[in-house]
Every structure is written in C-alpha cells, then in structure tokens.
Scaffold this motif. Structure first.
Motif, PDB file in Angstrom:
ATOM      1  N   VAL A 105      44.492  66.072  67.337  1.00  0.00           N
ATOM      2  CA  VAL A 105      45.573  65.085  67.401  1.00  0.00           C
ATOM      3  C   VAL A 105      46.922  65.725  67.108  1.00  0.00           C
ATOM      4  O   VAL A 105      47.969  65.186  67.499  1.00  0.00           O
ATOM      5  CB  VAL A 105      45.324  63.939  66.392  1.00  0.00           C
ATOM      6  N   VAL A 106      46.934  66.883  66.439  1.00  0.00           N
ATOM      7  CA  VAL A 106      48.204  67.531  66.080  1.00  0.00           C
ATOM      8  C   VAL A 106      48.614  68.571  67.114  1.00  0.00           C
ATOM      9  O   VAL A 106      49.713  68.523  67.659  1.00  0.00           O
ATOM     10  CB  VAL A 106      48.085  68.173  64.675  1.00  0.00           C
ATOM     11  N   TYR A 109      48.165  67.215  71.528  1.00  0.00           N
ATOM     12  CA  TYR A 109      48.414  65.780  71.620  1.00  0.00           C
ATOM     13  C   TYR A 109      48.197  65.230  73.025  1.00  0.00           C
ATOM     14  O   TYR A 109      47.555  64.183  73.198  1.00  0.00           O
ATOM     15  CB  TYR A 109      49.829  65.458  71.145  1.00  0.00           C
ATOM     16  N   ARG A 110      48.728  65.877  74.037  1.00  0.00           N
ATOM     17  CA  ARG A 110      48.597  65.354  75.407  1.00  0.00           C
ATOM     18  C   ARG A 110      47.133  65.272  75.833  1.00  0.00           C
ATOM     19  O   ARG A 110      46.694  64.272  76.407  1.00  0.00           O
ATOM     20  CB  ARG A 110      49.401  66.218  76.383  1.00  0.00           C
ATOM     21  N   ARG A 113      45.450  62.411  73.950  1.00  0.00           N
ATOM     22  CA  ARG A 113      45.779  61.085  74.469  1.00  0.00           C
ATOM     23  C   ARG A 113      45.031  60.795  75.769  1.00  0.00           C
ATOM     24  O   ARG A 113      44.474  59.712  75.965  1.00  0.00           O
ATOM     25  CB  ARG A 113      47.294  60.993  74.683  1.00  0.00           C
ATOM     26  N   GLU A 200      50.356  57.660  69.477  1.00  0.00           N
ATOM     27  CA  GLU A 200      51.499  58.468  69.040  1.00  0.00           C
ATOM     28  C   GLU A 200      51.509  58.617  67.518  1.00  0.00           C
ATOM     29  O   GLU A 200      51.804  59.699  67.002  1.00  0.00           O
ATOM     30  CB  GLU A 200      52.802  57.825  69.528  1.00  0.00           C
ATOM     31  N   HIS A 203      49.398  61.226  65.997  1.00  0.00           N
ATOM     32  CA  HIS A 203      50.006  62.559  65.999  1.00  0.00           C
ATOM     33  C   HIS A 203      51.099  62.690  64.952  1.00  0.00           C
ATOM     34  O   HIS A 203      51.130  63.658  64.183  1.00  0.00           O
ATOM     35  CB  HIS A 203      50.577  62.851  67.390  1.00  0.00           C
ATOM     36  N   THR A 204      51.997  61.702  64.864  1.00  0.00           N
ATOM     37  CA  THR A 204      53.175  61.839  64.001  1.00  0.00           C
ATOM     38  C   THR A 204      52.865  61.636  62.517  1.00  0.00           C
ATOM     39  O   THR A 204      53.478  62.287  61.666  1.00  0.00           O
ATOM     40  CB  THR A 204      54.266  60.843  64.431  1.00  0.00           C
TER      41      THR A 204
END
Length: 365
Positions: A105-106, A109-110, A113, A200, A203-204
C-alpha cells in the motif's frame, strides 16, 4: 538465540554490509560480504508478527528475546538485534516475498489500487470492510490500528459490506472524469487531497507514520510513544466504541457499527476519564472485557463520594474503626492522635457484674 524459531543463517563473513527493502508487512535483508570471494550474498525475509522489531544496542547488554544478532567489529561491539517478545515474528532464507501478499500500500500504490478494484468479485469482499482491510492479499501493510484510523476519517461504519464501499470508488472516478476531463495533474492531486477515498487513505495514513520525524512506535522512548498516542484519532481513544470482529480482532470505531456487525455483542465504549496505556502490542491492548471492567469501576467511583483532600490520616482511620457518628459529631475534626499507652492489667476477681452488685445492694465499684 536458543529459543528463536527461525532457521540458522548460513552466512559467515568478517566484514559485510546489510541493506534492507520493505514491502507491506515484510522486510528483506541482504547480507553482502565486502570481499566478494569471501561468501555469496544471503537474503532473509522477515515478518514482524505483533511485537517484532530491530534494535541497535551494546553487545554486552542485549535485550531480552533478541533472537537474531548481527555484531559490529567496533570496540566495544554493538549488535543489531531482531527482538520479538511474543515470537509471532519469523524469518526465512531467500529473497522471495510471501506469495499470497498483494502489492504494498505504500511503495506500490497504483498496483495496489488496481489489484483491489479489478478483483471486487472475489468472495473476500463479501465480508465487512473492517475485515477485508486486514486481508494482505489486497491490503498488504494494513493492520489493526491503521484500519480503525482510515475508517474513522471517512466516517464509514466498520461492518458495512466491503464490496458496497469499494464499488462506489469506481463510480466516483467516472463522475470526476465526466465533470471536467480537462483537469491538469496538479489540480487532480489537489482534488484528491481534499476528498481522499478509502484506497488513497490506505496509502497516506501509513505514510504519516513512516515520514514522521520521531520513531512513534518505540515504547522504549516514552516521549516518542506519547507522540504516537496523540496522533491516534480513533484506536484506543476515549469515547470510541469497540467490537470484536468475526476473526476475534478488536475493531475501534465511532457511531453505528454497520449491518454486518457480529450478533450477540454490544459495543463497548472507552471511558473518557482516563486514556488506556498502550502496551508493546498495540493490536490487542484493550479487549471489550477489559473495557467493561473499566466502565464498572467508573460507575462505582461515580457512586462513591470523593474524600476531602484536607482529611488527615488519623481521622480516616478513626472513622473506619468507629463507624459514622450521629448528629453534630458527624462534622469532621482534625484529631492529633496520642501515642498508644499500655492498658492497665485487670484482675479477674475485681470484675463484678451489675446483677451481683444489685443483689448485695452495696453498689460496689
């Protein structure tokens, strides 16, 4: 160590370099000899479990449960240790990541997703969203405290069906394109920052912890650990509710749990009076049973009137021994207790009952 569960590491070198690469909940170490002819490189892939960590410390003062140690040649020597009190963590030889884990997830990311949105027909998304978030096949890197923080920020009930939540992300993406297909990349980024979706935040939110200046999760340093507790908005926060999910993991949330909540349970609320102390294992620091005990204590404390700070110790003991006094004597007085004196010795023959004295009519003392 003698009690470590991992395999022996067949690597011997007088001087070598350690490099590392993280992916989701796994970490790969590569040991490379400075002299290429001394030994071939060796890879180790670590899983940390609930309490695993790396610590650099003096070799003469190793921490408990230091199951794997890399020693330096300086004087005095130090050791880079893999410390795991519960021994849920592990390491294995080789450079391969675990097969059933999806993109990170870090760092990916693309790919992460796309992997989720492309596989929404999988039965894994028939489960509540809070349980799907712990499935490392799709959410590699998300753990118990992260899922609570992510769902709290979006005000999503934790026991809403995962597919229902995630299918809405496809529709949102199409609507954005229809509204203004000419948006520049910078404007798209700003729009995403203002209105982030669940993927999102997957990830953040971890990035907030990773990029923090302090090591927020190190319980050895109280200042840093306090900073992490202050960063938490939902997990173990007073006033929040908790339920055990269908896998037995405690889920923290605010508001209603959602339509797929486990039956036979009532949400437990964290008391607002005092925030719970985080343990080395933040995943299961407080169970609903513990929370219910805390509630009972708070109710008992509320029913019992608080004692005055001006009350002295001697007076406290007197009231406990003699019980409450009547009338004006109930008012609290400051009493200076005299030193205890030995009681005079009374002979048995000198004791006379009132009945005997009345018969004799003499009223002898």
């Amino acid at each position: 160590s003698a009690v470590g569960r991992g395999p022996d590491v067949p690597f011997r070198s007088e001087a070598y370099r350690i490099s590392a690469l993280a992916r989701g909940k796994e970490l790969r170490l590569t040991l490379s000899a400075l002299d290429p002819d001394a030994a071939p490189p060796q890879d180790l892939v670590f899983r940390f479990g609930m309490s695993g960590s790396f610590r650099l410390c003096p070799a003469a003062d190793l921490p408990r449960h230091a199951h794997l140690r890399f020693l330096t040649r300086e004087s005095p020597p130090r050791a880079l240790c893999f410390v795991d009190a519960r021994r849920f963590g592990s390491w294995r030889l080789g450079d391969a990541w675990q097969q059933e884990r999806g993109p990170c997830v870090v760092s990916e990311y693309r790919a992460f997703r796309e992997n989720v949105l492309r596989n929404l027909d999988d039965k894994a998304f028939d489960k509540p969203i809070c349980e799907a978030l712990l499935n490392q096949k799709y959410f590699n890197g998300i753990g118990n405290y992260l899922r609570a923080e992510i769902l709290y920020r979006l005000k999503i009930p934790p026991f809403e069906k995962a597919r229902t939540v995630l299918e809405a992300l496809k529709d949102q993406k199409q609507e954005r394109k229809k509204k203004d297909p000419s948006l520049t990349l910078s404007k798209k980024v700003k729009l995403m920052q203002k209105n982030p979706d669940l993927l999102e935040l997957c990830h953040t939110v971890p990035m907030e912890v990773i990029t923090a200046e302090k090591q927020l999760l190190d319980p050895e340093h109280s200042d840093n650990y306090a900073t992490f507790k202050n960063w938490l908005q939902c997990y173990l926060v007073p006033g929040m509710n908790s339920l055990r999910d269908h896998n037995g993991r405690t889920m923290w949330f605010q508001g209603e749990p959602g339509p797929m909540a486990p039956t036979g349970q009532k949400p437990q609320k964290m008391p607002r009076k005092k925030r719970a102390q985080l343990k080395a294992d933040p995943d299961e620091a407080l169970t609903p049973k513990v929370a219910s005990r805390g509630l009972k204590r708070c109710r008992r404390a509320a029913a019992t009137p608080a004692k005055s700070d001006e009350k002295e110790e001697g007076e406290e003991e007197e009231e406990e021994a003699d019980g409450p006094r009547k009338g004006r004597a109930r008012r609290r007085r400051r009493v200076t207790r005299a030193p205890a004196l030995p009681e005079p010795e009374v002979l048995p023959n000198t004791k006379r009952s009132r009945r005997m004295s009345a018969r004799r009519g003499r009223g002898e003392a």
